[in-house]
Design a protein around this motif. Structure first.
Motif, PDB file in Angstrom:
ATOM      1  N   LEU A 166      -9.112   4.279  -6.474  1.00  0.00           N
ATOM      2  CA  LEU A 166      -9.122   3.358  -5.336  1.00  0.00           C
ATOM      3  C   LEU A 166      -8.451   3.948  -4.095  1.00  0.00           C
ATOM      4  N   GLY A 167      -8.127   5.219  -4.152  1.00  0.00           N
ATOM      5  CA  GLY A 167      -7.468   5.846  -3.014  1.00  0.00           C
ATOM      6  C   GLY A 167      -8.309   5.804  -1.758  1.00  0.00           C
ATOM      7  N   PRO A 173       3.182   0.836 -11.936  1.00  0.00           N
ATOM      8  CA  PRO A 173       2.477   0.976 -13.217  1.00  0.00           C
ATOM      9  C   PRO A 173       0.971   1.195 -13.075  1.00  0.00           C
ATOM     10  N   TRP A 174       0.402   0.842 -11.905  1.00  0.00           N
ATOM     11  CA  TRP A 174      -1.043   0.994 -11.723  1.00  0.00           C
ATOM     12  C   TRP A 174      -1.323   1.511 -10.316  1.00  0.00           C
ATOM     13  N   PHE A 178       0.827  -1.208   0.000  1.00  0.00           N
ATOM     14  CA  PHE A 178       0.000   0.000   0.000  1.00  0.00           C
ATOM     15  C   PHE A 178       0.860   1.256   0.000  1.00  0.00           C
ATOM     16  N   ALA A 179       1.886   1.286   0.860  1.00  0.00           N
ATOM     17  CA  ALA A 179       2.729   2.480   0.974  1.00  0.00           C
ATOM     18  C   ALA A 179       3.373   2.835  -0.355  1.00  0.00           C
ATOM     19  N   TYR A 180       3.760   1.829  -1.121  1.00  0.00           N
ATOM     20  CA  TYR A 180       4.435   2.082  -2.394  1.00  0.00           C
ATOM     21  C   TYR A 180       3.462   2.269  -3.553  1.00  0.00           C
ATOM     22  N   ARG A 193      -7.176   9.901 -11.709  1.00  0.00           N
ATOM     23  CA  ARG A 193      -8.612   9.662 -11.721  1.00  0.00           C
ATOM     24  C   ARG A 193      -9.125   9.334 -10.313  1.00  0.00           C
ATOM     25  N   THR A 194      -9.196  10.368  -9.484  1.00  0.00           N
ATOM     26  CA  THR A 194      -9.782  10.199  -8.162  1.00  0.00           C
ATOM     27  C   THR A 194     -11.295  10.071  -8.302  1.00  0.00           C
ATOM     28  N   VAL A 195     -11.948   9.710  -7.214  1.00  0.00           N
ATOM     29  CA  VAL A 195     -13.412   9.612  -7.220  1.00  0.00           C
ATOM     30  C   VAL A 195     -14.030  10.940  -7.621  1.00  0.00           C
ATOM     31  N   VAL A 196     -13.453  12.044  -7.150  1.00  0.00           N
ATOM     32  CA  VAL A 196     -13.999  13.370  -7.468  1.00  0.00           C
ATOM     33  C   VAL A 196     -13.825  13.680  -8.950  1.00  0.00           C
TER      34      VAL A 196
END
Length: 301
Positions: free
Chosen positions: A151-152, A143-144, A135-137, A212-215
């Motif tokens: 998915l943040g 690449p994704w 998760f930290a990395y 591409r955040t949820v917002v």
């Protein structure tokens, strides 16, 4: 600011955000204490691990958001040390490696103190530790990256809620209860308010660099109402603790809702620009308020 100075590193690890890790371990330890399983040494190691992992994630985020174009020197949010040139690329990579190794060593310490009381001999902690490193990395790197694919928020709820609270309790008691699940989910949702207000403020910059955040994906309206719900749903989860007889833990955190709604109203009124940084500061304050009230409520019963 002098390049690679102590001040630069303090800026890079974002000390204003580290309180999140503190309250998660405090809440888990309060639950362990009231359930007769509090282990001070193990709790301190959990706190150190959480802080080191958050510092690692912050440094990786600092580096890769700049490399991907999300953080520029004129960003709307608080200064980022790498984007400002306060830390050199080589020093940043060395710092990330150092924090990662320190977190790994601390994780081994937790394993050493708790393995004899755990159902699976501690092997489950190895899997959790690896998941925390991933998760930290890969929150912003690789690449994704999770943060660049909507998915943040899920990652924050898991790794700033369910996992730190649940496993800080688990390594002290050897158990996992329905109460832990309710409280850890509430914590994850509350802490995700910080990410949501960040993404709401940065929605135009993020769209330009294809973050591409949820917002960005669903629009500013989702950011506004999502922020509100992220703070109110935990109150419903807290009320669920009434069923387990924890009256104070269910009711004492409720004043947080008033502070959260006040910040939400301000966020909606400001709407865009660096003026939203005041809402970021208030959100951090509100999270600390929730953590303090929840901890006290759990200890009171």
């Amino acid at each position: 600011m002098k390049t690679n100075s102590l001040s630069a590193w303090i800026l890079a690890v974002r000390p204003y955000s580290l309180g999140n890790s503190v309250i998660l371990v405090l809440i888990a330890s309060a639950l362990a204490y009231t359930d007769g399983g509090f282990r001070p040494g193990t709790a301190l190691l959990c706190l150190l691990f959480a802080l080191l992992m958050q510092c690692t994630a912050n440094l990786v985020n600092d580096l890769w958001d700049f490399l991907k174009g999300a953080d520029q020197p004129d960003r709307l949010g608080p200064d980022r040390a790498f984007a400002k040139g306060y830390i050199t690329p080589r020093a940043m990579k060395t710092g990330i490696a150092a924090f990662t190794l320190a977190a790994g060593a601390t994780g081994l310490g937790i394993l050493g103190t708790a393995h004899d009381m755990l159902p699976y001999g501690g092997w489950e902690l190895v899997a959790v530790g690896i998941a925390c490193l991933v998760f930290a990395y890969f929150y912003t790197a690789g690449p994704w990256p999770l943060a660049y694919h909507g998915l943040g928020d899920v990652a924050v709820i898991l790794f700033f809620g369910v996992i730190p609270v649940g496993f800080s309790y688990y390594v002290q008691t050897g158990n996992w209860t329905p109460e832990v699940t309710l409280v850890s989910l509430a914590c994850g949702l509350v802490i995700d308010t910080m990410l949501m207000v960040n993404n709401f403020r940065d929605r135009e910059e993020d769209a330009r660099c294809r973050k591409r955040t949820v917002v960005v994906v669903f629009g500013a309206g989702v950011g506004r109402w999502g922020y509100l719900l992220l703070g109110l749903v935990p109150m419903a989860l807290c009320l669920g603790l009434l069923a387990t007889g924890r009256l104070w833990a269910a009711l004492l955190p409720l004043p947080y809702a008033a502070a959260h709604i006040a910040t939400w109203r301000k966020m909606v009124r400001i709407d865009h620009g660096d003026a939203l940084n005041v809402c970021l500061g208030e959100t951090a304050r509100n999270i600390m308020l929730f953590g303090a009230l929840m901890t006290i409520g759990i200890l009171l019963g």
